[in-house]
Design an enzyme around this catalytic site. Sequence first.
Site, PDB file in Angstrom:
ATOM      1  N   ASN A  93      57.280  47.626 -25.223  1.00 19.45           N
ATOM      2  CA  ASN A  93      57.564  46.614 -25.553  1.00 19.45           C
ATOM      3  C   ASN A  93      58.299  45.380 -25.584  1.00 19.45           C
ATOM      4  O   ASN A  93      58.829  44.585 -25.528  1.00 19.45           O
ATOM      5  CB  ASN A  93      57.729  46.992 -27.243  1.00 19.45           C
ATOM      6  CG  ASN A  93      56.865  47.796 -28.027  1.00 19.45           C
ATOM      7  OD1 ASN A  93      54.932  47.427 -27.297  1.00 19.45           O
ATOM      8  ND2 ASN A  93      56.720  48.444 -28.774  1.00 19.45           N
ATOM      9  N   ASP A 132      53.266  38.864 -24.471  1.00 19.27           N
ATOM     10  CA  ASP A 132      52.004  39.899 -24.442  1.00 19.27           C
ATOM     11  C   ASP A 132      51.265  38.595 -23.320  1.00 19.27           C
ATOM     12  O   ASP A 132      50.656  39.238 -23.334  1.00 19.27           O
ATOM     13  CB  ASP A 132      51.483  40.513 -25.404  1.00 19.27           C
ATOM     14  CG  ASP A 132      51.137  40.764 -25.566  1.00 19.27           C
ATOM     15  OD1 ASP A 132      50.010  41.589 -25.014  1.00 19.27           O
ATOM     16  OD2 ASP A 132      49.788  40.457 -26.473  1.00 19.27           O
ATOM     17  N   GLU A 173      58.154  39.662 -28.322  1.00 18.02           N
ATOM     18  CA  GLU A 173      57.588  40.566 -27.438  1.00 18.02           C
ATOM     19  C   GLU A 173      55.748  39.666 -27.684  1.00 18.02           C
ATOM     20  O   GLU A 173      54.606  40.169 -27.076  1.00 18.02           O
ATOM     21  CB  GLU A 173      56.799  42.299 -28.156  1.00 18.02           C
ATOM     22  CG  GLU A 173      56.490  42.936 -27.785  1.00 18.02           C
ATOM     23  CD  GLU A 173      56.469  44.377 -28.767  1.00 18.02           C
ATOM     24  OE1 GLU A 173      57.057  44.595 -29.977  1.00 18.02           O
ATOM     25  OE2 GLU A 173      54.434  44.589 -28.507  1.00 18.02           O
ATOM     26  N   GLU A 191      58.140  43.402 -22.316  1.00 18.90           N
ATOM     27  CA  GLU A 191      57.296  42.657 -22.872  1.00 18.90           C
ATOM     28  C   GLU A 191      58.149  41.572 -23.234  1.00 18.90           C
ATOM     29  O   GLU A 191      57.596  39.838 -23.540  1.00 18.90           O
ATOM     30  CB  GLU A 191      55.487  42.715 -23.893  1.00 18.90           C
ATOM     31  CG  GLU A 191      54.833  43.664 -23.161  1.00 18.90           C
ATOM     32  CD  GLU A 191      53.803  43.542 -24.109  1.00 18.90           C
ATOM     33  OE1 GLU A 191      52.546  43.668 -24.006  1.00 18.90           O
ATOM     34  OE2 GLU A 191      54.291  44.167 -25.790  1.00 18.90           O
TER      35      GLU A 191
END
Lengths: 243, 243
Positions: free
Chosen positions: A130, A65, A61, A133
């Site tokens: 999440n 991101d 994640e 990502e």
Amino acid sequence: MIYNIFKVFNTDDERKAYQKKIQQTLGFKPGAFEYYEMAMLHSSATANQKKGKIGHNERLEFLGDSVLDLIIADILFLQYPDKDEGELTRMRSVLVNRAQLNYIANEMGLDKLIIGNFVKNILPEDVKGNALEALIGAIYLDKGFAFTYKYVKKKIIEKYIKFQEVMHDHRDYKSELFMWAQKNKQHIRFETVSDTGKGEKKRYVINVLVAGKVAGTGEGGSKKKAEQLACKNACKKLNINIK
Amino acid sequence: MIYNIFKVFNTDDERKAYQKKIQQTLGFKPGAFEYYEMAMLHSSATANQKKGKIGHNERLEFLGDSVLDLIIADILFLQYPDKDEGELTRMRSVLVNRAQLNYIANEMGLDKLIIGNFVKNILPEDVKGNALEALIGAIYLDKGFAFTYKYVKKKIIEKYIKFQEVMHDHRDYKSELFMWAQKNKQHIRFETVSDTGKGEKKRYVINVLVAGKVAGTGEGGSKKKAEQLACKNACKKLNINIK
């Protein structure tokens, strides 16, 4: 990089069936399924796992991101040559906020792939965003940046984000209202209805008056934000067409 | 993408000489010099330019910041498989903080390339770090992600960032000191020497005492930071070997 994935499948066939679902959801054939399995593994599934190698999706994640941030930065940079860096930053934060990511994850069907132990089997919304990502991190590790850029742009951003609509909401309603007022020879003024709290709890409620009548009310942590919202509501009420 | 660059050169020869300096600094031949010229153009140089196209390096800085974030995320992700996302995030913020970027920009000689109007001709430190981020954005636009990744890793990070030293400095000195104390049966306590200012100006000065004697002093905007620095100094003084 081979991960020490927590044994979540009872049989090889079970795992293969799961991998097939991943491939269907993605729409391409992964090189290494491990990354994608890891991306769908919420930390609650590995809570009893012994320490050491980290076997859930939170590291992916972190990576994903950053990948998503760069892809959006690139798209906005090229698409809006007249916007300065402050506007680009704000636009990005609107485009990929938490709610937006959760929504996309649902639309893609990631909720059906995520593995974890949740209270009453209800998947919290943020777990989905999440996982999205983390999935982007997995694609990046598996296929590299160029592939991920094209995939995310075409299959995620252009497919699920109503770009124009989101950007539209980012418009400067105050300027629009003033331009409309000038054209239509109307007088505009603001009045502060209330001004309460301090620091982070500071709240303003502000009315915008057109020709002496309240046309819209807005609330926010700064005068500027409250005025913008008041003007947005006024634009709606007065049917002012925002380009 | 052709930019409407502000005319900062009097003659073509002047511009060519400048482009040669850019190429020497980079160590590779740019495809489109415009990106790199733009990256070195501080907003102060274009203050009198008419509005519209944005002709200075701040948009490139926005892009380059995201490129650098992803490159560091990728390197840390692969290099530290046992660190969780919180630690990776902290490590990244230590590796590419403002001071670090300014230092690298100086080492690379960007200070000799930046164009702008500065008070007394003194280049502010942050202008240099920002130009470095913009330069990374320029390389990305000109050469793509894969090239930029290799270049930044080899020619910037591995060359100028003392990775181990920075990571080392990221150690939790307080925990180390307490572990040492437990092992060596020493008593540790903190005393606040001073506690001044408010909000952003808040400063703590804190002593750490080992067996009743001051072993280190630290100063910071929070008690936690001041304690960490005090412990760092104590570790040095007591020759405590931090792994």
